[in-house]
Write an enzyme that holds these catalytic residues in place. Structure first.
Site, mmCIF file in Angstrom:
data_model
loop_
_atom_site.group_PDB
_atom_site.id
_atom_site.type_symbol
_atom_site.label_atom_id
_atom_site.label_comp_id
_atom_site.label_asym_id
_atom_site.label_seq_id
_atom_site.Cartn_x
_atom_site.Cartn_y
_atom_site.Cartn_z
ATOM 1 N N GLY A 33 0.818 -1.208 0.000
ATOM 2 C CA GLY A 33 0.000 0.000 0.000
ATOM 3 C C GLY A 33 0.844 1.246 0.000
ATOM 4 O O GLY A 33 2.060 1.193 -0.182
ATOM 5 N N ASN A 34 0.201 2.379 0.184
ATOM 6 C CA ASN A 34 0.923 3.643 0.271
ATOM 7 C C ASN A 34 0.243 4.514 1.316
ATOM 8 O O ASN A 34 -0.764 4.127 1.900
ATOM 9 C CB ASN A 34 0.975 4.334 -1.102
ATOM 10 C CG ASN A 34 -0.414 4.672 -1.607
ATOM 11 O OD1 ASN A 34 -1.080 5.556 -1.083
ATOM 12 N ND2 ASN A 34 -0.865 3.949 -2.617
ATOM 13 N N ARG A 35 0.791 5.681 1.571
ATOM 14 C CA ARG A 35 0.354 6.469 2.717
ATOM 15 C C ARG A 35 -0.672 7.535 2.389
ATOM 16 O O ARG A 35 -0.912 8.425 3.188
ATOM 17 C CB ARG A 35 1.589 7.083 3.396
ATOM 18 C CG ARG A 35 2.456 5.989 3.997
ATOM 19 C CD ARG A 35 3.802 6.493 4.434
ATOM 20 N NE ARG A 35 3.712 7.542 5.436
ATOM 21 C CZ ARG A 35 4.689 7.905 6.227
ATOM 22 N NH1 ARG A 35 5.857 7.280 6.135
ATOM 23 N NH2 ARG A 35 4.524 8.864 7.090
ATOM 24 N N SER A 36 -1.301 7.442 1.227
ATOM 25 C CA SER A 36 -2.314 8.440 0.897
ATOM 26 C C SER A 36 -3.554 8.253 1.768
ATOM 27 O O SER A 36 -4.095 7.158 1.862
ATOM 28 C CB SER A 36 -2.700 8.316 -0.579
ATOM 29 O OG SER A 36 -3.761 9.190 -0.864
#
Ligand code: CTP
Ligand code: CA
Length: 237
Positions: A33-36
């Site tokens: 995933g990513n931190r958005s």
């Protein structure tokens, strides 16, 4: 300037906005995933609805409070998880949209296969994950517009987070990115320790059709949203 009443300059328009970050499953309990957080995309949706637009918000893994902040009678929320789900939902929404904004952080790669059961150390396979590239949704939307598959005069907007501290290098990359993907506008987010992901405030430059900076704005995500829709309105004949 402080606006006491939102202008209704998007009334009658349909807009599609993607928000959040996609999650690409490794197995039933793990993902890439990513931190958005999706706060910028949610702010874009709320601002558009406040200015009269009908909004489809494609929400990738938004937390409950962010989803709640996007509740509005003119916002339809479509929840998605993976980049592939987001691609399907955005192509659907874009087919009838006057304006399309890709604010989501789409994973560039996904695991080549998601394991059906939780991987264990005994399996040993967690030492390496084979990746395959995800479709570029913004580029695909740009291509289908060029092929005449989108509503006439549809406006397409991308977002990019650039970490280079050299402003000229950042702008040059952004110009190339906008042109490559066939977007009209590209909002370039300065992602550093004080701005961007998980932060309440952003600093953004909006690159226009000729590669010029049409707006530079910093502050709350709501402020960025106002400037972005102003730039969209300015593009309309
Ligand atoms: N984007 C997309 N589909 C992808 C990747 C990105 O639609 N698979 C969109 C994003 O939503 C954003 C824009 O493209 O609006 C720019 O994303 P960015 O990650 O900056 O672009 P990339 O082409 O992936 O370049 P980079 O190598 O810098 O990540
Ligand atoms: Ca990327």
């Amino acid at each position: 300037a402080l606006r006491l009443l939102a202008p209704q300059d998007l009334a009658g328009l349909r807009v599609a906005v993607s928000a959040g970050g996609t999650r690409e499953p490794i197995d039933p309990v793990r993902y890439l995933g990513n931190r958005s957080s999706g706060r910028q995309g949610a702010a874009l949706a709320v601002e558009a609805a406040g200015r009269g637009a009908d909004v489809d918000l494609v929400a990738a893994n938004l937390a409950g409070d962010v989803l709640a902040a996007a509740a509005h009678p003119r916002i339809r929320i479509h929840r998605v998880g993976t980049a592939a789900e987001l691609a399907t939902a955005m192509k659907d929404a874009a087919a009838a949209a006057d304006v399309v904004v890709m604010a989501a952080a789409v994973a560039d790669y996904r695991p080549a296969q998601a394991a059906a059961h939780k991987l264990t150390k005994e399996d040993g396979i967690l030492e390496r994950i084979d990746l395959v590239e995800n479709e570029d949704v913004l580029a695909a939307l740009g291509a289908s517009r060029r092929e005449g598959a989108a509503p006439e005069r549809q406006i397409l907007v991308g977002f990019a987070a650039e970490t280079s501290t050299d402003a000229d290098a950042r702008r040059e990359r952004a110009r190339r990115k906008r042109a490559r993907k066939g977007a009209d506008l590209l909002a370039v987010n300065l992602a550093d320790a004080d701005h961007g992901f998980e932060k309440p405030d952003n600093a953004v430059e909006i690159i226009g059709p000729d590669g010029e900076v049409v707006a530079a704005v910093s502050g709350s995500k709501r402020r960025i949203a106002t400037a972005l829709w102003d730039a969209v309105v300015a593009l309309r004949p």
